[in-house]
Design a protein around this motif. Structure first.
Motif, PDB file in Angstrom:
ATOM      1  N   THR A   1       0.959  -1.206   0.108  1.00 24.07           N
ATOM      2  CA  THR A   1      -0.044   0.035   0.121  1.00 24.07           C
ATOM      3  C   THR A   1       0.724   1.326  -0.086  1.00 24.07           C
ATOM      4  OG1 THR A   1      -1.796  -1.037   1.230  1.00 24.07           O
ATOM      5  CG2 THR A   1      -1.828   1.103   1.092  1.00 24.07           C
ATOM      6  N   LEU A   2       1.897   1.199   0.688  1.00 24.06           N
ATOM      7  CA  LEU A   2       2.567   2.468   0.911  1.00 24.06           C
ATOM      8  C   LEU A   2       3.327   2.751  -0.526  1.00 24.06           C
ATOM      9  CD1 LEU A   2       4.257   2.111   4.593  1.00 24.06           C
ATOM     10  CD2 LEU A   2       2.648   3.732   3.651  1.00 24.06           C
ATOM     11  N   SER A   3       4.031   1.517  -1.094  1.00 22.26           N
ATOM     12  CA  SER A   3       4.503   1.618  -2.497  1.00 22.26           C
ATOM     13  C   SER A   3       3.562   2.168  -3.399  1.00 22.26           C
ATOM     14  CB  SER A   3       4.966   0.186  -2.992  1.00 22.26           C
ATOM     15  OG  SER A   3       6.305  -0.146  -1.735  1.00 22.26           O
ATOM     16  N   MET A   4       2.244   1.770  -3.496  1.00 24.10           N
ATOM     17  CA  MET A   4       1.266   2.274  -4.298  1.00 24.10           C
ATOM     18  C   MET A   4       1.076   3.693  -4.373  1.00 24.10           C
ATOM     19  SD  MET A   4      -1.889  -0.326  -4.849  1.00 24.10           S
ATOM     20  CE  MET A   4      -2.333  -0.473  -3.091  1.00 24.10           C
ATOM     21  N   ILE A   5       1.059   4.256  -2.859  1.00 20.59           N
ATOM     22  CA  ILE A   5       1.056   5.736  -2.775  1.00 20.59           C
ATOM     23  C   ILE A   5       2.283   6.404  -3.283  1.00 20.59           C
ATOM     24  CG2 ILE A   5       1.049   7.436  -0.876  1.00 20.59           C
ATOM     25  CD1 ILE A   5      -0.570   5.427   0.810  1.00 20.59           C
TER      26      ILE A   5
ATOM     27  N   ILE B   1      -6.761   4.621  -2.762  1.00 21.55           N
ATOM     28  CA  ILE B   1      -5.594   3.722  -2.596  1.00 21.55           C
ATOM     29  C   ILE B   1      -5.404   3.019  -1.267  1.00 21.55           C
ATOM     30  CG2 ILE B   1      -2.966   3.655  -2.727  1.00 21.55           C
ATOM     31  CD1 ILE B   1      -2.913   5.515  -4.768  1.00 21.55           C
ATOM     32  N   VAL B   2      -5.779   3.840  -0.176  1.00 18.28           N
ATOM     33  CA  VAL B   2      -5.678   3.294   1.289  1.00 18.28           C
ATOM     34  C   VAL B   2      -6.791   2.383   1.303  1.00 18.28           C
ATOM     35  CG1 VAL B   2      -5.931   3.872   3.657  1.00 18.28           C
ATOM     36  CG2 VAL B   2      -4.397   5.332   2.078  1.00 18.28           C
TER      37      VAL B   2
ATOM     38  N   ALA C   1      -8.001   0.575  -0.837  1.00 16.85           N
ATOM     39  CA  ALA C   1      -7.888  -0.730  -1.753  1.00 16.85           C
ATOM     40  C   ALA C   1      -6.783  -1.639  -0.924  1.00 16.85           C
ATOM     41  CB  ALA C   1      -7.229  -0.397  -3.136  1.00 16.85           C
ATOM     42  N   GLY C   2      -5.924  -0.910  -0.201  1.00 19.05           N
ATOM     43  CA  GLY C   2      -5.035  -1.795   0.584  1.00 19.05           C
ATOM     44  C   GLY C   2      -5.689  -2.286   1.818  1.00 19.05           C
ATOM     45  N   ARG C   3      -6.544  -1.642   2.423  1.00 18.38           N
ATOM     46  CA  ARG C   3      -7.488  -2.002   3.612  1.00 18.38           C
ATOM     47  C   ARG C   3      -8.191  -3.455   3.205  1.00 18.38           C
ATOM     48  NH1 ARG C   3      -9.766   2.373   4.722  1.00 18.38           N
ATOM     49  NH2 ARG C   3      -8.095   2.927   6.597  1.00 18.38           N
ATOM     50  N   ASP C   4      -8.740  -3.138   1.869  1.00 15.46           N
ATOM     51  CA  ASP C   4      -9.616  -4.361   1.190  1.00 15.46           C
ATOM     52  C   ASP C   4      -8.654  -5.621   1.352  1.00 15.46           C
ATOM     53  OD1 ASP C   4     -11.742  -2.666   1.313  1.00 15.46           O
ATOM     54  OD2 ASP C   4     -11.677  -2.303  -0.843  1.00 15.46           O
ATOM     55  N   LEU C   5      -7.609  -5.493   0.918  1.00 13.44           N
ATOM     56  CA  LEU C   5      -6.911  -6.711   0.795  1.00 13.44           C
ATOM     57  C   LEU C   5      -6.928  -7.707   2.330  1.00 13.44           C
ATOM     58  CD1 LEU C   5      -3.569  -5.720  -0.993  1.00 13.44           C
ATOM     59  CD2 LEU C   5      -4.994  -7.632  -1.554  1.00 13.44           C
ATOM     60  N   LEU C   6      -6.962  -6.692   3.521  1.00 15.14           N
ATOM     61  CA  LEU C   6      -6.987  -7.444   4.792  1.00 15.14           C
ATOM     62  C   LEU C   6      -8.303  -8.193   4.980  1.00 15.14           C
ATOM     63  CD1 LEU C   6      -5.376  -4.441   6.698  1.00 15.14           C
ATOM     64  CD2 LEU C   6      -4.392  -6.552   6.274  1.00 15.14           C
ATOM     65  N   SER C   7      -9.352  -8.064   4.079  1.00 19.75           N
ATOM     66  CA  SER C   7     -10.409  -8.712   4.300  1.00 19.75           C
ATOM     67  C   SER C   7     -10.870  -9.737   3.223  1.00 19.75           C
ATOM     68  CB  SER C   7     -11.517  -7.724   4.481  1.00 19.75           C
ATOM     69  OG  SER C   7     -11.804  -7.053   3.222  1.00 19.75           O
ATOM     70  N   HIS C   8      -9.917 -10.097   2.323  1.00 20.79           N
ATOM     71  CA  HIS C   8     -10.363 -10.974   1.145  1.00 20.79           C
ATOM     72  C   HIS C   8     -10.541 -12.511   1.765  1.00 20.79           C
ATOM     73  CE1 HIS C   8      -6.378 -12.879   1.119  1.00 20.79           C
ATOM     74  NE2 HIS C   8      -5.825 -11.937   1.332  1.00 20.79           N
ATOM     75  N   PRO C   9     -11.291 -13.346   1.336  1.00 14.31           N
ATOM     76  CA  PRO C   9     -11.849 -14.365   1.882  1.00 14.31           C
ATOM     77  C   PRO C   9     -10.573 -15.574   1.437  1.00 14.31           C
ATOM     78  CG  PRO C   9     -12.514 -14.118  -0.404  1.00 14.31           C
ATOM     79  CD  PRO C   9     -12.144 -12.815  -0.106  1.00 14.31           C
ATOM     80  N   ILE C  10     -10.400 -16.454   2.494  1.00 11.65           N
ATOM     81  CA  ILE C  10      -9.372 -17.552   2.476  1.00 11.65           C
ATOM     82  C   ILE C  10      -9.535 -18.829   1.553  1.00 11.65           C
ATOM     83  CG2 ILE C  10      -7.587 -18.788   3.759  1.00 11.65           C
ATOM     84  CD1 ILE C  10      -7.506 -15.627   4.034  1.00 11.65           C
ATOM     85  N   GLU C  11      -9.219 -19.050   0.559  1.00 15.23           N
ATOM     86  CA  GLU C  11      -9.329 -20.146  -0.294  1.00 15.23           C
ATOM     87  C   GLU C  11      -8.185 -21.126  -0.230  1.00 15.23           C
ATOM     88  OE1 GLU C  11     -10.993 -19.072  -4.043  1.00 15.23           O
ATOM     89  OE2 GLU C  11     -11.267 -17.164  -3.546  1.00 15.23           O
ATOM     90  N   PRO C  12      -8.395 -22.241   0.686  1.00 16.51           N
ATOM     91  CA  PRO C  12      -7.244 -23.343   0.554  1.00 16.51           C
ATOM     92  C   PRO C  12      -7.167 -23.852  -0.932  1.00 16.51           C
ATOM     93  CG  PRO C  12      -8.609 -23.634   2.542  1.00 16.51           C
ATOM     94  CD  PRO C  12      -9.362 -22.438   1.653  1.00 16.51           C
ATOM     95  N   LEU C  13      -6.017 -24.272  -1.489  1.00 15.71           N
ATOM     96  CA  LEU C  13      -5.653 -24.438  -2.634  1.00 15.71           C
ATOM     97  C   LEU C  13      -6.029 -26.002  -2.757  1.00 15.71           C
ATOM     98  CD1 LEU C  13      -2.465 -22.703  -3.397  1.00 15.71           C
ATOM     99  CD2 LEU C  13      -4.608 -22.479  -4.724  1.00 15.71           C
ATOM    100  N   PRO C  14      -6.376 -26.437  -3.773  1.00 21.69           N
ATOM    101  CA  PRO C  14      -6.567 -28.006  -4.072  1.00 21.69           C
ATOM    102  C   PRO C  14      -5.668 -28.757  -3.330  1.00 21.69           C
ATOM    103  CG  PRO C  14      -7.050 -26.853  -6.113  1.00 21.69           C
ATOM    104  CD  PRO C  14      -6.600 -26.038  -5.176  1.00 21.69           C
ATOM    105  N   HIS C  15      -6.059 -29.905  -2.734  1.00 24.96           N
ATOM    106  CA  HIS C  15      -5.162 -30.836  -2.027  1.00 24.96           C
ATOM    107  C   HIS C  15      -4.466 -30.443  -0.812  1.00 24.96           C
ATOM    108  CE1 HIS C  15      -5.697 -33.083  -5.817  1.00 24.96           C
ATOM    109  NE2 HIS C  15      -5.211 -32.175  -6.549  1.00 24.96           N
TER     110      HIS C  15
END
Length: 236
Positions: free
Chosen positions: A69-73, A92-93, A95-109
């Motif tokens: 986020t700081l690099s985007m700014i 931009i801030v 957008a960075g905050r939204d990254l902290l709430s994205h869902p967790i999707e375990p990968l196959p296997h």
């Protein structure tokens, strides 16, 4: 835990893009960032500028969302020559905050692999990034109970693996590291004396790429975690 087979006793796992999805959310945020600055720079040029800012800032900010986020700014200020509107900085801030709430999707296997191995080996999660964010993702993934230890580190080097596999196992020689980053997960683990199992992900950050140590006797390449058990059995 039963006694592990002679030889291999400890298996380290990377988290982001090894056990669950992560990079795809950064790519989505970068597209959002490009849209905000479309009047000032082409998307490809902006992406290159952002990558250079991230590279410069790693030592100061480390890995993870805050540094991104700081690099985007910083990039926004540079490409607009200091004229970036405050409203864009605010977005931009956000957008960075939204990254902290994205869902967790375990990968196959991922879950199946941990279930297969946790009874016979010490499993250790070794990951980089923001402390709170990595803890959040692990909790939401539902995979935390498989690990006897969790290490959130600022960087991954041969010294890191030597220290952690000694602390949580029987030393690097009896350990294996599994991950999607050649630069962070595989090359330094092998330098420390461990096995390195590369599980490529379709999206890998440019700063995590490196040349595969293809000729090394302790290097393995698998297509997905469903192939890990066979590799472990042969190594152990």
């Amino acid at each position: 835990m039963s006694s592990p087979p002679a030889g291999l006793s400890t298996i380290g796992f990377d988290a982001d893009d090894t056990l669950w999805q992560n990079e795809q959310y950064y790519r989505m945020t970068e597209k959002r960032f490009a849209g905000l600055l479309a009047d000032y720079a082409e998307a490809e040029a902006l992406s290159n500028r952002l990558l250079e800012a991230e590279r410069r800032n790693l030592k100061a900010y480390g890995f993870g969302i805050k540094g991104f986020t700081l690099s985007m700014i910083e990039t926004a200020i540079e490409v607009t020559e200091g004229r970036v509107p405050a409203t864009v900085i605010h977005q931009i801030v956000d957008a960075g905050r939204d990254l902290l709430s994205h869902p967790i999707e375990p990968l196959p296997h991922a879950r199946a692999a941990l279930e297969q191995l946790s009874g016979d080996y010490r499993l250790v999660l070794i990951t980089k990034g923001d402390l709170f964010d990595q803890e959040r993702k692990l909790a939401q993934s539902g995979l935390g109970d498989f690990f006897s230890a969790v290490e959130i580190v600022s960087d991954k080097s041969a010294a890191t693996y030597e220290r952690l596999f000694t602390r949580h196992g029987d030393g690097p020689e009896r350990a294996m590291m599994v991950g999607n980053s050649l630069k962070s997960d595989i090359v330094p683990a092998i330098k420390a004396g461990s096995w390195g199992v590369y599980v490529p992900h379709s999206l890998t950050w440019a700063l995590e790429q490196d040349e595969a140590p293809s000729g090394h006797q302790r290097y393995r390449h698998i297509e997905h975690l469903g192939e890990l058990l066979e590799v472990v059995r042969k190594a152990g």
